[in-house]
Each structure stands twice: as structure tokens, then as C-alpha cells.
Design an enzyme around this catalytic site. Structure first.
Site, PDB file in Angstrom:
ATOM      1  N   ARG A  89     -15.246  -3.263  13.621  1.00  0.00           N
ATOM      2  CA  ARG A  89     -15.853  -2.054  14.201  1.00  0.00           C
ATOM      3  C   ARG A  89     -15.085  -0.786  13.855  1.00  0.00           C
ATOM      4  NH1 ARG A  89     -16.553  -3.040  20.214  1.00  0.00           N
ATOM      5  NH2 ARG A  89     -17.629  -1.030  20.176  1.00  0.00           N
TER       6      ARG A  89
ATOM      7  N   TYR B  47       8.255  27.230  -4.012  1.00  0.00           N
ATOM      8  CA  TYR B  47       8.301  25.774  -4.022  1.00  0.00           C
ATOM      9  C   TYR B  47       9.717  25.365  -4.389  1.00  0.00           C
ATOM     10  CZ  TYR B  47       7.931  20.947  -5.370  1.00  0.00           C
ATOM     11  OH  TYR B  47       8.147  19.600  -5.469  1.00  0.00           O
TER      12      TYR B  47
END
Ligand code: UD1
Ligand code: CA
Length: 466
Positions: A30, A364
Site C-alpha cells: 500500500r 561554490y
């Protein structure tokens, strides 16, 4: 007197031994997922890891986990979280009692108490597991952890007759009358070790699903004139997870529990309901977390640090008094030293930014070390990846990297060096040196007007109006 005390000591030391069995063999159809149900995460950790963690904290003597066939990933998670636990394979999924019997070799070792915990009940606490063992010490053969859910649909109902727990009826087998019972089975059970095998072997599969239900241990014990008892827990602790909806509800509760613990530990959350934590997030004293921050796993934040809004951290260590964000992303392997600053739109990965160093805007920093008090200008990028391999950038103490520079790794910038803005650095820069690696500026007096007139004539390449 001494003798008497000694005797009392011996008595107290006769501790009951405990085996915990975790049922994790279900596919969890499920959940509509390729991932085995117990590997789904709540608060950054698998359901199974939560259960194993609670069991470890409850100080059991041995743990057995029942997994399904071909569930190597589940076995690997067991090894990672509880290396001493034994794994047993339930070849066919024939019900929860059948699953427990897959761990028969462990059961045969005859612990005094056997705790059976479902792998899809991640919010269970160690204290409750300990509490469930108490009825066994008083002579019960079965103890069931019960609760009163707001919506009992799907849970087994406890059938109590004249104050005696006589059976558990699964939803599929329950009559309309039985379905109105609110007292439900929470999915944790304790069995007296001496009777456990006999009880389990009495359980049949004559029910709607044709499965061997562990819940029938209650009726089986009654049939053997053994005592079954129930103790109650809060709904939030025994939420079972069968669907993605229930997974989300468990996450919401786990978050409330973690935020509360952090607040009690002294963290300031401006808007606690907007901060998402992991089960292993650690905070020092006087930490401030602004609204909308996500902590992935393995984050430690030391005293007096501030995490500004909209930041995302995972696998990162934030040092004392450091400042992160707003809009910062700290990826695994990040270590910020005391007072370091990582500002907006800065991403850091596998990098150490030492005390007092700053990367305040649009950068970065990956596979790098940034020395103490260095300054990383806006737009600086460490070019760590050449398409095949990752390389490191080392920036020395007190170095100054001008804005919009590209540091092409592997490369080293010495202590106190100065890199001019807009440089593309491909060679090491010695300590104290000035490095300029950019096109030289050219000035052409009156050139602007010439350019515009060439453009208006439709000239193809008006960029060089000499
Ligand atoms: C079960 C209980 C129910 C209880 C509820 C609480 C039974 C028969 N029913 O229902 O009374 O109210 O939990 O959450 O026990 N599993 C196996 N092998 C199997 C079947 C299940 O290992 O053959 C494992 C599953 O992976 C899961 C756990 O046992 O972790 C419980 O199974 P599940 O199918 O989720 O039971 P529920 O229908 O939720
Ligand atoms: Ca379940």
C-alpha cells in the site's frame, strides 16, 4: 546486617533476560513504492532504524529481525544500525505469527521475555517497551500494547470480557459490533519466553486473510489458561505505517517531538513549525534558527551559531558563533570553524572553512580547505570536477579571493595571497603573492558612438569598432 544487604543485592540482580523480535518482512504494497516499507524514512532515518534504536535503548539482551526473501537492502540496514542483531528470512509472507516463527532459533534460546515489535511502528519509545515487560514479571504470558486511535480503521480491536482480555479481532474479521470497539492493538507484544513457542504454535490461519495472526496469541493464551494483559500507550507512539499518508502523519509527529526536545534544550526557533530536523540533529547552547530551515541527517551546530532562513544543511558541522545563510546550502563534509560566515546562495561541500573565514555571497566551495580569516569574494567558484575526477582546492590563511574568480583544482592559494577579481586561477599562487588571471581592459575613447553607428548600419560584427 551486611549479610542481609548482600542477600537483597543478589535478589535484585536476578534480572529477566529479553529477546526482541522485529517484524520487517512485509512488502508494504500500500506504500506503492519499489522501496521496502521499513526503509522509508521518518526524520531522516529509516522506520527500521527508529525501531532498532528504541530497542537498543530498552537494553534488551538480543535482537532478531525478520525480513523477506531478496530483501538485501533491509539486511544491510540491520547490519548498519544494529550489527549484533540476527536476521531471519520469512520465505512466504503468511502473517505476523508466521513471521515470528521464522526467528525460531532465537526463540529457542529461551529468554525470559520476548518483545515483538512491528518494523512499521517507528515512534515507539524505549520506556514503553520496558513498561510492556512489567505484566510478564507479574505472571502474564502475553502483554499487548493497546491504544485508542482517533480513527480505529485498519487496527485489530481488543475484545475484553469482564475485565479480561480474551482476544484481538482483526478489522477484516470483526463484526459490526466489534468494529465499534475503540481500544486497538498497537502492534507491540510481549510474550513469556517459556510459553512463547507453545502459544505461537497454537495459532491457526482460519480467518479472512488465511494468515497466521500474531494477534491470536491472546486467544491462544486464554485457551491454555494463561493470562493475557494489555497496557495503554498514546496514539502517537504506536502509529503503524501502511500508507504514504500515514508516513506523512508520523513525520509530522516526529518533527513536533524533535522540535520540542530542541526547544527544551535551549535552542531558539523563531517559528518552530517551519524548521525540519533529523533524529540525529545536535545543537549547542544559545543557537538561533530562523524560520524555514531544513536539517538533513548528521548535522551538529555548536554554541551561539545562527542559521538564517531558507538554509539547507546535511552532514555538516557548524562551529561556535558561525553564521549560515539566509539561502545557504551546506552539504556533507562541510565543517565551519568558529565565527565562520557562509552567506546567501553559497553552496559548500566536502570543505573546511576555518575560524573567521567568510564566503558571504553566491559561491561554490567544494572539495576545499579555506584557511582562517580568508575572504572569498562574491561569485567565487572552486572548479573541482574535470568531468572525470574531483580535485581539491587549498586556500591559505588570510587569503583574499576577489569576486567572480574561478579556482581550477587542483590548485593552492598561499596564505595571505591576493587573487584579483574575475581571475581564472589554474596555477598555484605562492603565499603573499598577487595573482591576476584575466583579460586586460582596453579603453577606446569615443568608441561607444562609433559602435552605435556601426550597429545602425546593420554591420554584422560591430564588436570591434576600431
Ligand atoms: C497489525 C496487527 C493489528 C494492529 C496493527 C498495528 C496483525 C495480524 N495485525 O496490522 O492488530 O492493530 O498491526 O499497527 O498482526 N509482517 C511480516 N510478515 C508477515 C506479515 C507482516 O514480517 O507475514 C510485518 C510487516 O512488515 C509489518 C508488521 O509485520 O512491519 C505488521 O504487518 P502489517 O501488514 O502492517 O499489519 P497491519 O495490517 O498493520
Ligand atoms: Ca502496519
Amino acid at each position: 546486617m551486611m549479610l542481609y544487604e548482600g542477600a537483597a543485592e543478589t535478589f535484585r540482580m536476578k534480572r529477566r533476560t529479553c529477546l526482541a523480535i522485529v517484524l520487517a518482512a512485509g512488502e508494504g504494497t500500500r506504500m506503492r513504492s519499489a522501496l521496502p516499507k521499513v526503509l522509508h524514512a521518518v526524520a531522516g532515518r529509516s522506520l527500521l532504524a527508529h525501531v532498532l534504536d528504541a530497542i537498543a535503548k530498552a537494553k534488551v539482551d538480543a535482537t532478531a529481525v525478520v525480513i523477506g526473501p531478496r530483501q538485501d537492502a533491509v539486511a544491510a540496514e540491520v547490519r548498519r544500525v544494529a550489527p549484533k542483531a540476527g536476521c531471519f528470512v520469512q520465505q512466504a509472507r503468511r502473517g505476523t505469527a508466521h513471521a515470528v516463527l521464522a526467528a525460531k532459533p532465537a526463540l529457542k534460546r529461551r529468554a525470559d521475555d520476548v518483545l515483538i515489535v512491528y518494523g512499521d511502528t517507528p515512534l515507539i519509545r524505549a520506556a514503553t517497551l520496558k513498561r510492556l515487560r512489567a505484566p510478564l514479571a507479574k505472571g502474564a504470558a502475553v502483554a499487548v500494547l493497546a491504544f485508542r486511535p482517533s480513527d480505529p480503521a485498519g487496527y485489530g480491536r481488543l475484545i475484553v470480557n469482564k475485565g479480561k482480555l480474551v482476544a484481538i479481532r482483526e478489522e477484516a474479521d470483526a463484526s459490526a459490533g466489534e468494529k465499534t470497539i475503540r481500544l486497538c492493538n498497537g502492534g507491540v507484544m510481549a510474550l513469556a519466553g517459556a510459553q512463547a513457542l507453545a502459544i505461537l504454535q497454537r495459532i491457526g490461519d482460519r480467518n479472512r486473510k488465511g494468515e497466521f495472526y500474531l494477534t491470536d496469541a491472546v486467544a491462544a493464551a486464554n485457551g491454555m489458561k494463561l493470562k493475557a494483559a494489555a497496557i495503554e500507550a498514546e496514539e502517537d507512539e504506536v502509529r503503524g505505517i501502511n500508507t504514504k499518508g500515514q508516513l506523512a502523519e508520523a513525520e509530522a509527529f516526529a518533527q513536533r517531538r524533535l522540535r520540542k526536545a530542541a526547544l527544551e534544550g535551549g535552542v531558539t526557533f523563531v517559528a518552530p513549525e517551519t524548521v525540519f530536523l533529523s533524529a540525529d540533529t545536535k545543537f549547542g547552547k544559545d543557537v538561533v534558527v530562523e524560520p524555514y530551515v531544513v536539517f538533513g541527517d548528521k548535522v551538529t551546530v555548536e554554541d551561539n551559531a545562527v542559521i538564517h532562513s531558507f538554509s539547507h544543511l546535511a552532514g555538516a558541522h557548524v562551529g561556535k558563533g558561525a553564521s549560515v545563510g539566509p539561502f545557504a546550502r551546506l552539504r556533507p563534509g562541510t565543517r565551519l570553524g568558529a565565527g565562520a560566515r557562509v552567506g546567501n546562495f553559497v553552496e559548500v561541500k566536502q570543505a573546511v572553512i576555518e575560524a573567521g573565514a567568510k564566503a558571504n555571497h553566491l559561491s561554490y566551495i567544494g572539495d576545499a580547505t579555506v584557511g582562517a580569516d580568508a575572504n572569498i569574494g562574491a561569485g567565487t567558484i572552486t572548479c573541482n570536477y574535470d568531468g572525470a575526477e574531483k580535485h581539491r582546492t587549498a586556500i591559505g590563511k588570510g587569503a583574499f579571493i576577489g569576486s567572480n574568480s574561478s579556482l581550477v583544482a587542483p590548485v593552492e592559494i598561499g596564505a595571505g595571497a591576493y587573487v584579483g577579481s574575475g581571475s581564472v586561477i589554474t596555477k598555484d599562487v605562492p603565499a603573499g603573492a598577487l595573482a591576476l588571471a584575466r583579460g586586460r581592459q582596453v579603453i577606446k575613447e569615443g568608441g561607444a558612438a562609433r559602435l552605435r553607428s556601426l550597429k545602425s548600419l546593420g554591420k554584422k560584427n560591430p564588436q570591434s569598432p576600431d
